[in-house]
Design an enzyme around this catalytic site. Sequence first.
Site, short mmCIF file in Angstrom:
data_model
loop_
_atom_site.label_atom_id
_atom_site.label_comp_id
_atom_site.label_asym_id
_atom_site.label_seq_id
_atom_site.Cartn_x
_atom_site.Cartn_y
_atom_site.Cartn_z
N LYS A 1 55.64 51.20 11.42
CA LYS A 1 55.07 52.15 10.75
C LYS A 1 55.54 53.66 10.65
O LYS A 1 57.23 53.50 10.28
CB LYS A 1 54.56 52.75 12.24
N SER B 1 46.24 55.51 15.28
CA SER B 1 46.77 55.79 14.51
C SER B 1 47.70 54.82 13.57
O SER B 1 47.75 54.24 12.38
CB SER B 1 47.45 57.47 14.45
N SER C 1 48.26 55.59 20.82
CA SER C 1 48.21 54.71 19.47
C SER C 1 48.29 53.08 18.48
O SER C 1 48.54 52.90 17.45
CB SER C 1 48.95 55.81 18.42
#
Lengths: 485, 490
Positions: free
Chosen positions: A79, A154, A178
């Site tokens: 990420k 997210s 997330s």
Amino acid sequence: MDLINLSAHELNGFIKSKEVSVLDIAQDYAQRIESVDEKINAFITFDKNVFFSKAKEIDAYIRSGNEIFDFTGIPVAIKDNICTKGVRTTCASRILSSYISVYDATVIKKLNAQHFLMVGKANMDEFAMGSSNENSSFGAVRNPWNLDYVPGGSSGGPAASVAASEVPCSLGSDTGGSIRQPASLCGVVGMKPTYGRVSRYGLIAFASSLDQIGPFTRDIKDCAALLEAISGYDEFDSTSINTNVPRYKSFLNSDIKGMKVGIPKELMVKEIDLQVKESVENVLKMLEKSGAIVEEISLPSLEYALSVYYIIAPSEASSNLSRYDGVRYGYRNMDARTLREMYKKTRAEGFGPEVKRRIMIGTYCLSAGYYDAYYDKAQKVRTLIINDFKNAFSTYDVLISPTSPTTAFKIGDKVDDPLRMYLSDICTIPVNLAGIPAISLPAGISKTGLPIGVQVIGDLLREDNVLKIASAIESDVKWKIKPQI
Amino acid sequence: MENKTADLNNKYETVIGLETHVELSTETKMFCGCKLSFGEKPNTYTCPVCLGHPGSLPVVNKKAIESAVKIALALNCSISEHSIFHRKNYFYPDMPKNYQISQYDLPVGVGGYIDINMGNYVRKVKITRVHVEEDTGKLIHIGSTGRISEADYSIVDFNRAGTPLIEIVTDPDIKSPEEAKQYMITLRNTLLMLNVSDCSMEEGSIRSDANVSVKLTTTDKLGTRTEIKNLNSFKFLQKGLEYEVERQIDVLESGREVLQQTRHYDNKTQTTKVLRQKEEAHDYRYFPDPDLVPMKILPDWINEIKSALPELPGAREKRYKNSLGLSDYDSAFMANDFEISSYFEETLKHHNNAKSVCNWIMGDFSAFINKNQVTLKESKISPENLADLVKMIDRQEINSKIAKSVFEEMYDSGESPQEIILKKGLKQISDTGELEAIINEVILKNPDAVSQYKSGKVKAIGFLVGRIMAKTQGKANPQIVNEIIVKKLS
């Protein structure tokens, strides 16, 4: 061999038996990324040349007879809020769009020690703020199961990349859901460990008291292995926990007979979609059949979790994000004539609307005259939530709920309605507030062909119980279909 | 005019509280492993943590907490067993994170005091709190005035960013600029004794802001205060406060109100100028730093630190008076300046005549260093050499007159007294054979004085002794000379 549809542990087996080289793996995955990522947009940064030269390097390491660990040569997407030395780390924000970290996050160091194969930096909501991955200055991520739908957020990129077979596994971060919510919406496994289990050093902070790095994988076995690889005490993170890391892989396929499962009725809220509810109920029936004791329970303070979260997280964020000012690194407005103007223009142009909204909410909550009514009060209610979970875990081994009240929603559906968007995380947020571990894994498919996830929650540092139950669920509901892109 | 000033001074009372920042001299910074530096190449003593890079996290420097506990104990504070760090949020380019990690409602030490010896009275100044925080970087504004508002551009050096700082806050107990200055001197000496900071005023290792107000003597109600910044030396502190007190009295006397302001002391004009008004005061949005866990300062550790504390100025002064027999004035003089006291202690290690050593330090030595504007430490005379000089006088190897000239030579050359005496042949002549020859010669050459003495004028012997001393360039042992003459003439 169909390398892109193998799990990490299967790839590991072929690497160990020398049936495939790491370069073979890299080539297949690169080809897959090149053919589908234009549609998915899971990656912000992917450099094929770097990827291949790293693969060759690992092959040389293996050829020299060195030890092959669980993740030696395994492609992992990272990420883009996890710092990687020499590779840009953008947080999907214009303000860091060309920022290159001078150091590796602790989780990257740990995976590097196993000679893992970093694939690239995965897309996300800007600064991890969002539940749909539409808040990225590098464009929205699309759900591999239906490109008109969001992948969740997210960590939309890490989730979608695993679902789309662009990587076997990835690392995301979870502040209010997330990891788990996008895992649910993309039909993959995603886990948020106990707060402090994994070092946050090098994770670009959104809300420091809630953030935690965790794995995305195709199955529970990979999840346990990746969790084991990244866990452990870190002297560079004062909030990391100084206890040994258990052999998480050893808890799979355990007998769950007699284990006690609680169903918090506050997480079976009216907003839950009927199909989601049915899937979770099926899972519970199966667990009962396997000998687990399932009971409905009440954790009354969970009702306030969303409100508490939207005070504490923005408050911490407003302070964490103040360092992005154009002075030392990142985007800077070059036309400003005074210091104040530079600050204002840099931040006005560098941050997207959701980030600004949360900075404003947080700044307000911490302001003189409001602190007691908001931040301080929220902390007190947070303690009540922690106590509710503590009580529940004095009786139950795990708690189970839907991960997300709904399946994936259409891109653009909720962007103009932040409050509706915030409800996406209603089942995951309480877990972050309490600092406890939880996993989301596939529980079914909706009639429209979208994945449904179930959440298993454990007590502090009881990832073992979470993995035991998740492994039992997986053996029952694991489906063979894949998204067609 | 004189009378008017005196009247006003009776009419108004001054109320001062000080906030002092002290840079600790720990090996590394407060929250990262960078070494502390001064005057090094800009931005070379930095890392992702002290530069506030994304993803970096602070880790508390335990040594800095130990120093804070030492200071708090020396200032008679109680130590908070549970202490936490807060974030103080404000934007400024010398702040890498745009928040400073500091302490707020749970500092390391609270509720202490320090006694300030004002000569004819002692002022007890209460210490509100002792807390730990991190220093900022340094800004340099490039442009004609050196001020940010008129600068062409500014550059920043983060070497200092993250240096451990201790903030020491007093209650408004200080009643005059002189007391403020004496407080600073006493505090600085205490910190030097604790060996926690170099306390260099020039390098800004210790700096104070003052809150000052005046009130009518007849009321308990405090006046509106101003905060004065940039009081970077003992002298500026006193001058700045004197100016500000006078200014506030003038404002009140002319029927206006003192405004709550932050003011800047300008040494060139010796005045204070407005920096900002109250309305511009920051809202720092303090909240507990979620990157750091609460600190537990356990009683065992506190006791360990307490038992290892060095002797502090107050205790030292008492010991000098009671055990060494020094006068009140001398005890205070020897105890209350770290440098003098260290020098005194070191000298006593080599020769244990406190009164004599004290007299030399306060007398000739002070006169010399004052004249040459140097400090004891900078002078060439080592404590060991001074001890040797006093020892030689005590053993009557030299007389006090020669000692003074030897001292001068020591001061100039840095040589030991033994070397100087040997080189210049200044050693006292106590050898009776050698002296008798000289005495015989003097008796022969001065028959008048001899007959005066013999006829009862005892004083005439002084003349003879003087002749002998002159002949030996003062090296003759006067006592022995006396004895021999008396014997010879009787």
